[in-house]
Design a protein around this motif. Structure first.
Motif, PDB file in Angstrom:
ATOM      1  N   TRP A 301      24.280  36.115  41.220  1.00  9.88           N
ATOM      2  CA  TRP A 301      22.682  35.487  41.271  1.00  9.88           C
ATOM      3  C   TRP A 301      21.990  36.816  40.768  1.00  9.88           C
ATOM      4  O   TRP A 301      23.099  38.474  40.913  1.00  9.88           O
ATOM      5  N   THR A 302      21.380  37.593  39.467  1.00  8.02           N
ATOM      6  CA  THR A 302      20.986  38.674  39.271  1.00  8.02           C
ATOM      7  C   THR A 302      20.368  39.798  40.116  1.00  8.02           C
ATOM      8  O   THR A 302      20.578  40.810  40.086  1.00  8.02           O
ATOM      9  N   GLY A 303      19.980  39.173  41.354  1.00  2.00           N
ATOM     10  CA  GLY A 303      18.795  40.075  42.207  1.00  2.00           C
ATOM     11  C   GLY A 303      18.787  39.756  43.304  1.00  2.00           C
ATOM     12  O   GLY A 303      18.626  38.012  43.322  1.00  2.00           O
ATOM     13  N   VAL A 304      18.422  39.859  44.109  1.00  2.00           N
ATOM     14  CA  VAL A 304      17.553  39.694  45.212  1.00  2.00           C
ATOM     15  C   VAL A 304      16.976  39.174  45.207  1.00  2.00           C
ATOM     16  O   VAL A 304      16.268  38.032  46.347  1.00  2.00           O
ATOM     17  N   GLU A 305      16.096  39.080  44.554  1.00  2.00           N
ATOM     18  CA  GLU A 305      14.372  38.700  43.992  1.00  2.00           C
ATOM     19  C   GLU A 305      15.036  37.232  44.155  1.00  2.00           C
ATOM     20  O   GLU A 305      13.938  36.256  43.709  1.00  2.00           O
ATOM     21  N   ASP A 306      16.002  37.202  43.297  1.00  2.00           N
ATOM     22  CA  ASP A 306      16.894  36.059  42.369  1.00  2.00           C
ATOM     23  C   ASP A 306      17.186  34.424  43.667  1.00  2.00           C
ATOM     24  O   ASP A 306      16.943  33.792  43.441  1.00  2.00           O
TER      25      ASP A 306
END
Length: 363
Positions: A301-306
């Motif tokens: 995943w690109t980041g937590v928001e993703d």
């Protein structure tokens, strides 16, 4: 009491009141008497009444110089030489009622030794509760548990407990913990502990509503109370899931998830591949990410928001409880007045610059 009140009379008013505590170590027998405990239950009931009355008495002495508190611990059976001696003459009916039938090796599976229960009682005194009943005598400050398996705890100021089971060496480095000499207790201030809690969530830590709920669904099968299990909500998908998280140096995060629990009391341990134990050998996040991707069907995943999985990774700031409200585990008197950044022995404070991503951006 006289010595304390006399000391208050002669003392100057401090910047904050001095805490003065009287703690009675009572017994659950004073609340739920059983056949065979006639003299014992009566004596403990009298002690409970003494504590209740004294608690009201000392209220008039609290003021700007000192605060007076009377607490009572209602502990259940725990193993001591006296307990083993009384087992020899205890009526069989009493043993059946309180669950103390059996040989010592069987009792050890159900009841702790005094050496284990004593620090838990001391830790519970800090919670500020005036009455602590059996089942709630938990160490609400411990950072790490080495019993059978390694477990790391965080105690967010909003309540509940965040738990990471079976961490690998890379996880210790991510958290800023000394693997050989980690701290025994949580941070002294809420802000520091909240910072640590956020990092534990980023590793896939589970956010349980209370220590009691965590214990109920993770303890070994032979210690589970079937009636108590049936009376509580079943584990949710997030509570039940096995989750592994890594933060590779190339950026983003890798998450592997399986719909089971990796605990002694888990319901479907065979669902997760056997070579999950390879994670315990990972010294770096890059190694952990490779194991999660190559062997445990991890996803990048690109980041937590993703992130769109079942873990509590992005729940900071909006989590209010999984099946109910979050149990408060910090003292009632509020946060410490010294929210500095000094680390405990065995733990260093990490800034977001020490990792390859900005923690504050995700939390």
């Amino acid at each position: 009491m006289k010595l304390w009140t006399q000391d208050d009379e002669d003392a100057a008013v401090p910047s904050s009141p001095k805490p003065r505590k009287i703690v009675f170590v009572n017994s659950s027998a004073s609340l739920v008497p059983a056949p065979g405990y006639l003299a014992y239950s009566a004596a403990k009931a009298a002690q409970r009444s003494l504590a209740d009355t004294l608690r009201m008495e000392v209220m008039r002495y609290s003021g700007p110089k000192s605060t007076y508190t009377v607490q009572c611990i209602f502990a259940h059976n725990f193993i001591t030489p006296t307990f083993l001696q009384e087992q020899k003459t205890k009526p069989e009916l009493t043993k059946r009622i309180e669950g103390t039938s059996g040989e010592l090796h069987e009792l050890e599976k159900q009841f702790p030794y005094a050496a284990k229960i004593a620090p838990e009682i001391v830790a519970n005194v800090a919670s500020g509760d005036y009455a602590v009943c059996d089942g709630s005598v938990k160490d609400l400050r411990k950072r790490i548990d080495f019993y059978e398996e390694i477990t790391i705890f965080a105690w967010p100021s909003c309540g509940g407990v965040i738990v990471l089971e079976r961490p690998c060496p890379a996880d210790f480095d991510f958290l800023g913990l000394d693997r050989l000499d980690p701290p025994k207790k949580r941070h002294a201030t809420r802000q520091e502990e909240d910072d640590f809690a956020q990092r534990l969530l980023l590793l896939g830590g589970k956010w349980w509503d209370s220590p009691a709920r965590h214990s109920l669904f993770t303890q070994p099968d032979h210690l589970q109370d079937e009636d108590e299990m049936a009376a509580l909500p079943e584990p949710t998908a997030r509570e039940n899931a096995w989750v592994g998280v890594a933060w590779p140096s190339s950026g983003g995060l890798v998450v592997a998830e399986w719909p089971t629990m990796m605990y002694p009391g888990g319901r479907m341990d065979d669902v997760v591949p056997d070579d999950v134990s390879r994670l315990f050998l990972c010294m770096t996040m890059d190694e952990k990410a490779a194991v999660l991707m190559d062997r445990l069907e991890g996803k990048w995943w690109t980041g937590v928001e993703d992130y769109e999985g079942k873990a509590f990774i992005g729940s900071w700031g909006n989590h209010r409880g999984e099946v109910g409200g979050l149990q408060q585990t910090w003292p009632n008197e509020g946060a410490s007045q010294n929210p500095g950044s000094e680390a405990l022995p065995g733990q260093r404070v990490l800034s977001s610059r020490e990792s390859n991503f900005d923690v504050g951006k995700y939390c």
